[in-house]
Every structure is written in C-alpha cells, then in structure tokens.
Design an enzyme around this catalytic site. Structure first.
Site, PDB file in Angstrom:
ATOM      1  N   GLU A  55       0.827  -1.208   0.000  1.00  0.00           N
ATOM      2  CA  GLU A  55       0.000   0.000   0.000  1.00  0.00           C
ATOM      3  C   GLU A  55       0.860   1.257   0.000  1.00  0.00           C
ATOM      4  OE1 GLU A  55      -0.122  -2.692   1.955  1.00  0.00           O
ATOM      5  OE2 GLU A  55      -1.994  -2.752   3.087  1.00  0.00           O
ATOM      6  N   CYS A  87      -2.162  -2.549   7.268  1.00  0.00           N
ATOM      7  CA  CYS A  87      -1.662  -2.489   8.640  1.00  0.00           C
ATOM      8  C   CYS A  87      -1.891  -1.075   9.197  1.00  0.00           C
ATOM      9  CB  CYS A  87      -0.181  -2.871   8.689  1.00  0.00           C
ATOM     10  SG  CYS A  87       0.939  -1.586   8.068  1.00  0.00           S
TER      11      CYS A  87
HETATM   12 ZN    ZN Z   1       1.207  -1.757   5.829  1.00  0.00          ZN
END
Ligand code: ZN
Length: 129
Positions: A55, A87
């Site tokens: 990401e 995350c």
């Molecule tokens: Zn991450």
C-alpha cells in the site's frame, strides 16, 4: 474502473513482491481522484522494520508523481485466506492524504470486502501543517 479491475491490478502487482522471509506476497492498486492507478508490491527486508508494504509502495509512487488525492485502494495477498486489510502504519499514511477513501480488501479466492478508511482508522493524528 470496476472494483474487480482494480483488484486484478493488485493481484498482478503482488507477483513482484520481494518476500523471502514471510513467503507472503502482497499487491496494492491505488486509484487517484482522476482515475490514474498506481500499483505497488511488498518489499521485505532482513531488518523487519525496513519492510515496505504494498500500500505504501503504491502511495509513494503516486505522491512522487504529483498525485495527492485518492478514491480507492485495493489490497491483495495470494496467501491470505482472510480479507487482507492494511496495517496500522499504512492506514495512518493513507489517511494523511485521503481519509475518506475506500479500501477493497481481497482474499486469495478473489472475494473482497469494502471499508471506508475512516472505519478502520476512526481517529487520526492531526495533520501538522
Ligand atoms: Zn502496511
């Protein structure tokens, strides 16, 4: 672009992952406000904290090209039987630019769920401008 097309771009990006430690490859596809898409893959490191998530790899590419407003991000892992969500660090970094963006969280069989980033990170660190 459909959700499925964006997820397919994340699937393709995962092929480039560097994952010698976890053996879990991740891919992301980030759609900008104008429809431009940047992809990224996870890049692991022997020093775990230096690992870059897919990401953030996609986001850094976009910002490096002058894009700062995002609509959707798809994230995928071929090894994830559960829906793949960003995350905490990635949630924070994404919220710096587009806290209202949509996240398409896919799992290995291609099914996905959709969240607003605000659902996964309801309270953010205030921007220091
Ligand atoms: Zn991450």
């Amino acid at each position: 672009m459909t959700d499925r097309e964006l997820i397919n771009m994340a699937v393709a990006a995962a092929e480039y992952s560097y994952a010698p430690y976890s053996n879990r490859s991740f891919g992301a596809a980030l759609e900008c406000a104008d429809g431009t898409v940047f992809t990224g893959c996870s890049v692991e490191n022997a020093a775990l904290g230096a690992t870059i998530c897919a990401e953030r790899a996609a986001l850094c590419q976009a910002v490096s090209r002058g894009y700062r407003a995002f609509r959707r991000l798809a994230v995928y892992s071929a090894q994830s039987a559960d829906y793949c969500t960003p995350c905490g660090t990635c949630r924070q970094v994404l919220s710096e630019f587009s806290p209202e963006m949509e996240l398409l969280c896919a799992r290995s069989d291609g099914r996905y769920v959709s969240y607003k980033l605000r659902q996964l990170l309801p309270v953010t660190v205030p921007r220091q401008v």
